[in-house]
Design an enzyme around this catalytic site. Structure first.
Site, PDB file in Angstrom:
ATOM      1  N   ARG A 288       0.823  -1.214   0.000  1.00 38.03           N
ATOM      2  CA  ARG A 288       0.000   0.000   0.000  1.00 38.03           C
ATOM      3  C   ARG A 288       0.858   1.265   0.000  1.00 38.03           C
ATOM      4  NH1 ARG A 288      -5.147  -1.304   3.930  1.00 38.03           N
ATOM      5  NH2 ARG A 288      -6.426  -2.107   2.249  1.00 38.03           N
TER       6      ARG A 288
ATOM      7  N   GLY B  66      -8.311  -9.303   0.342  1.00 41.50           N
ATOM      8  CA  GLY B  66      -7.053  -9.716   0.970  1.00 41.50           C
ATOM      9  C   GLY B  66      -6.655 -11.154   0.700  1.00 41.50           C
TER      10      GLY B  66
ATOM     11  N   GLY C 219     -12.818  -3.427   1.427  1.00 48.03           N
ATOM     12  CA  GLY C 219     -14.183  -2.930   1.609  1.00 48.03           C
ATOM     13  C   GLY C 219     -14.558  -1.915   0.549  1.00 48.03           C
TER      14      GLY C 219
END
Ligand code: AMP
Length: 398
Positions: free
Chosen positions: A38, A356, A379
């Site tokens: 990320r 994930g 999400g």
């Protein structure tokens, strides 16, 4: 979607408040960063701003802190790691996200420098349900900068101060990562190259119902795997033994299959299974056809289903994958999930992976480079695919 672009901001000589999603997984034993994907994915945005002569005030959340200052969730460690990713850059850390100390550190920031603010979720105002509380907090953040850029796709489904209110208070734009994620997902739902195949798996049908409801009108075929397949099979009165079934969702599963047929789309269910007499690798394990005998539970899609799914995937022009096909964490039940990764690697078209578990399985198979897009949002991706409006996007489009 015409998201305001970072290129439209004249940031030279200015301070930019940049919201990133540096909510990276941490090793439970050592607290070290176990996967910095990320962070790496937001580096292009960071570098673009710095190379254009801006100084950057960087904010992110990390984990879900329960107490105000949890040292294990401090962004100090993240700032240290960022130094290794951007060698030669001057990177400072502010132990507070707002207040006079943070403000004076921001003020003394030179062009091309970065100031990392402390974990934004150490402040309960960030996630407050009261809009006024969030706005007052956002004002304290925004007073340190001239512009706001949001690159935190993974948090775009949250109406939090650093995402929603900040975008409304300063001239703002989407970072490169956020824009790319939205572009890819928007294309999938609005004008995918066909055939468009969605592969949806995971433990619970309940958590993917809304996504399935939406995809059923868009994808040409939906391949179902994981434990959720057993709720679908059971809804069609097929025996599933002791497999995981969400009884309260049987009728909805039944209806989704009907809705697919009505829309002339296909929902394809496993035709064989790897089953076990207990949840684990030590039980009696065998391959069975569509119905599962009493005393056995479905743990993975069987070899016929793997071949069938692989064939459909390979003939697609767009493939979206979210959720494992079985209990892939156990070697004996991982073949189905890896078969999806392998088939997708051969697709000549768009391949998008989200969630994930699917991303983890993909990294284990070493096929990450073969995918067109690996989404950083869990999400956020699901909510977008459900057709919901993401607060982070709404605020930028204001
Ligand atoms: P989700 O978070 O809903 O995507 O679910 C992911 C989890 O589903 C993984 O931890 C898998 O082990 C689990 N899972 C997949 N297939 C099965 C199955 N047949 N039985 C039980 N759990 C499963």
């Amino acid at each position: 979607m015409a998201l305001p672009s970072i290129e439209q901001l004249d940031v030279a000589g200015k301070k930019v408040l940049l919201r990133v999603d540096f909510n990276v997984p941490l090793d439970k034993a050592t607290g070290a960063i176990s996967d910095d994907t990320r962070m790496v994915k937001s580096l292009p945005t960071l570098e673009l701003l710095l190379n254009r002569g801006a100084s950057v005030i960087l904010m992110s959340h990390l984990g879900r802190p329960e107490k105000k200052h949890d040292p294990a969730l401090s962004l100090k460690n993240i700032a240290e790691h960022l130094k290794t990713l951007l060698p030669g850059r001057s990177i400072h850390f502010s132990p507070e996200a707002i207040g006079s100390n943070a403000e004076s550190l921001a003020q003394s920031l030179k062009l091309g420098e970065i100031l990392v603010l402390e974990n934004i979720r150490f402040y309960e105002e960030e996630t407050s349900k009261d809009e006024k509380v969030r706005t007052d907090f956002a004002k304290k953040l925004c007073k340190m900068a001239d512009f706001y850029v949001d690159d935190a796709f993974g948090a775009a489904h949250r109406a939090h101060a650093s995402i929603y209110e900040c975008a409304k208070l300063l001239p703002s734009a989407a970072g490169l990562l956020l824009k790319k994620e939205i572009d890819v997902l928007e294309r999938i739902v609005s004008s995918p190259e066909r055939p468009f195949v969605a592969v949806i798996g995971g433990a619970k049908v309940s958590s993917k119902l809304a996504v399935l409801e939406n995809l059923v009108t868009k994808a040409d075929a939906i391949l179902i795997g994981g434990a959720m397949a057993y709720t679908f099979l059971k809804s069609r009165l097929i025996d599933v033994g002791t497999s995981l079934v969400e009884k309260e969702f049987l009728s909805q599963a039944f209806q989704i299959i009907d809705k697919a047929a009505y829309n002339k789309r296909q929902i394809i269910l496993p035709e064989d299974h790897i089953v076990s007499s207990e949840f684990g690798e030590k039980g009696k394990i065998k391959t069975v056809k569509r119905s599962i005998p009493e005393g056995f539970m479905g743990m993975d899609i069987g070899p016929k289903t793997q071949d069938h799914y692989a064939k459909i995937i390979k003939s697609a022009k767009t493939v979206l994958w979210n959720g494992p096909m079985g209990v892939f964490e156990m070697k004996k039940f991982s073949a189905g999930t890896f078969a999806i990764a392998k088939a997708m690697a051969k697709v000549k078209g768009q391949t998008i992976v989200g969630g994930g578990d699917s991303i983890f399985a993909l990294s284990q198979s070493g096929l990450e480079d073969k995918m067109t897009h690996i989404s950083t949002g869990g999400g956020a991706t699901l909510e977008y695919l459900e057709g919901k409006k993401l607060p982070g996007i709404v605020a930028l489009l204001k």
